[in-house]
Design a protein around this motif. Structure first.
Motif, short mmCIF file in Angstrom:
data_model
loop_
_atom_site.label_atom_id
_atom_site.label_comp_id
_atom_site.label_asym_id
_atom_site.label_seq_id
_atom_site.Cartn_x
_atom_site.Cartn_y
_atom_site.Cartn_z
N ILE A 185 13.15 100.60 88.09
CA ILE A 185 12.72 99.26 88.49
C ILE A 185 12.87 98.31 87.33
CG2 ILE A 185 10.76 97.85 89.23
CD1 ILE A 185 9.74 100.40 90.70
N ASP A 186 12.44 98.74 86.14
CA ASP A 186 12.53 97.90 84.95
C ASP A 186 13.98 97.51 84.64
OD1 ASP A 186 9.78 98.09 84.69
OD2 ASP A 186 9.87 99.70 83.19
N ARG A 187 14.92 98.40 84.96
CA ARG A 187 16.34 98.14 84.71
C ARG A 187 17.04 97.51 85.92
NH1 ARG A 187 16.30 103.69 83.29
NH2 ARG A 187 17.73 104.04 85.02
N ASN A 234 19.82 104.18 91.52
CA ASN A 234 19.08 105.33 90.99
C ASN A 234 17.63 105.36 91.47
OD1 ASN A 234 21.05 106.84 89.65
ND2 ASN A 234 21.04 105.40 87.94
N PHE A 235 17.07 104.19 91.79
CA PHE A 235 15.74 104.18 92.40
C PHE A 235 15.80 104.90 93.75
CE2 PHE A 235 12.54 102.67 95.29
CZ PHE A 235 11.38 102.73 94.53
N ASN A 236 16.78 104.56 94.56
CA ASN A 236 16.92 105.21 95.87
C ASN A 236 17.11 106.71 95.72
OD1 ASN A 236 16.59 103.01 97.56
ND2 ASN A 236 18.76 102.48 97.52
N ASN A 237 17.92 107.11 94.75
CA ASN A 237 18.13 108.55 94.51
C ASN A 237 16.83 109.24 94.11
OD1 ASN A 237 20.85 108.21 95.05
ND2 ASN A 237 21.43 108.05 92.91
N ALA A 238 16.07 108.62 93.22
CA ALA A 238 14.79 109.20 92.78
C ALA A 238 13.78 109.21 93.92
CB ALA A 238 14.24 108.43 91.57
N ARG A 251 20.13 109.50 107.48
CA ARG A 251 20.08 108.28 108.29
C ARG A 251 19.31 107.17 107.60
NH1 ARG A 251 19.19 110.91 114.29
NH2 ARG A 251 21.13 112.10 114.27
N VAL A 252 18.23 107.52 106.91
CA VAL A 252 17.46 106.52 106.17
C VAL A 252 18.34 105.87 105.10
CG1 VAL A 252 15.56 106.22 104.50
CG2 VAL A 252 15.19 107.50 106.62
N MET A 253 19.12 106.69 104.39
CA MET A 253 20.00 106.13 103.35
C MET A 253 21.05 105.22 103.97
SD MET A 253 18.67 106.97 100.57
CE MET A 253 19.89 106.58 99.34
N THR A 305 22.28 99.03 104.18
CA THR A 305 22.53 97.73 104.79
C THR A 305 21.49 96.69 104.38
OG1 THR A 305 21.20 98.20 106.77
CG2 THR A 305 23.53 98.88 106.80
N GLN A 306 20.53 97.11 103.57
CA GLN A 306 19.43 96.22 103.19
C GLN A 306 19.47 95.91 101.70
OE1 GLN A 306 16.21 98.77 104.29
NE2 GLN A 306 16.14 98.04 106.39
N ILE A 307 18.90 94.80 101.36
CA ILE A 307 18.75 94.43 99.95
C ILE A 307 17.40 94.96 99.48
CG2 ILE A 307 18.52 92.51 98.33
CD1 ILE A 307 20.29 90.88 100.27
N ARG A 308 17.41 95.71 98.38
CA ARG A 308 16.15 96.25 97.84
C ARG A 308 15.43 95.14 97.09
NH1 ARG A 308 13.80 100.64 99.72
NH2 ARG A 308 13.22 101.55 97.78
#
Length: 168
Positions: free
Chosen positions: A82-84, A89-93, A120-122, A127-130
């Motif tokens: 998040i800080d970076r 990598n956030f999604n992967n973690a 399916r969640v991924m 398609t979304q902006i985090r």
């Protein structure tokens, strides 16, 4: 055509496409493969199934006294991403966090079903902006789940997981 493009035989390409159809990431229209439209109903059904499966997984994790060392480490990794502003990598973690809880449930069938759901969640997430603020909230929610697990409070762990999944 794809087999020639990637210098591969048709069988593995056909099997890969069939796997994508099986998990709902492609649909077959005649001889063509099409990426299905993401509908509100699809997302509702996906997250309803995810909630049921992940709440069961966290209950079994508590029941089996699953180890939390790797889970705590992943929470730190998530905060660093998040800080970076490293959303990939956030999604992967995030998926790894949920995967570790599923593995700790010691139920291969449940884990397999969750893997299908997470694919399916991924797809939906792609398609979304985090949003950084939502990512921070997710880490706080994850910490609540892990704290409840550490206390071996199955009911609270389930409710924290349910609350987390309903907020995404």
């Amino acid at each position: 055509v794809e087999a020639e493009k990637y210098n591969a035989s048709r069988t593995p390409i056909r099997e890969a496409l069939q796997r994508l159809v099986t998990v709902g990431l492609l649909t077959r229209v005649g001889r063509a493969y099409v990426v299905p439209e993401i509908t509100h109903s699809f997302v509702d059904n996906l997250y309803s199934a995810r909630e049921a499966l992940e709440c069961k997984a966290v209950a079994l994790f508590v029941q089996n006294n699953g180890a939390l060392d790797q889970v705590w480490t992943l929470l730190d990794v998530m905060e660093e991403t998040i800080d970076r502003a490293d959303y990939s990598n956030f999604n992967n973690a995030d998926i790894e966090f949920h995967t570790l809880l599923a593995k700790g449930a010691n139920n291969e069938i449940l884990e397999g079903l969750l893997t299908c759901v997470w694919d399916r969640v991924m797809y939906v997430r792609s398609t979304q902006i985090r949003q950084p603020e939502r990512m921070k909230e997710a880490v706080v929610e994850h910490r609540r789940i892990v704290n409840a697990i550490q206390r071996r409070d199955k009911a609270i762990a389930i409710e924290e997981m349910r609350s987390h999944l309903q907020s995404v």
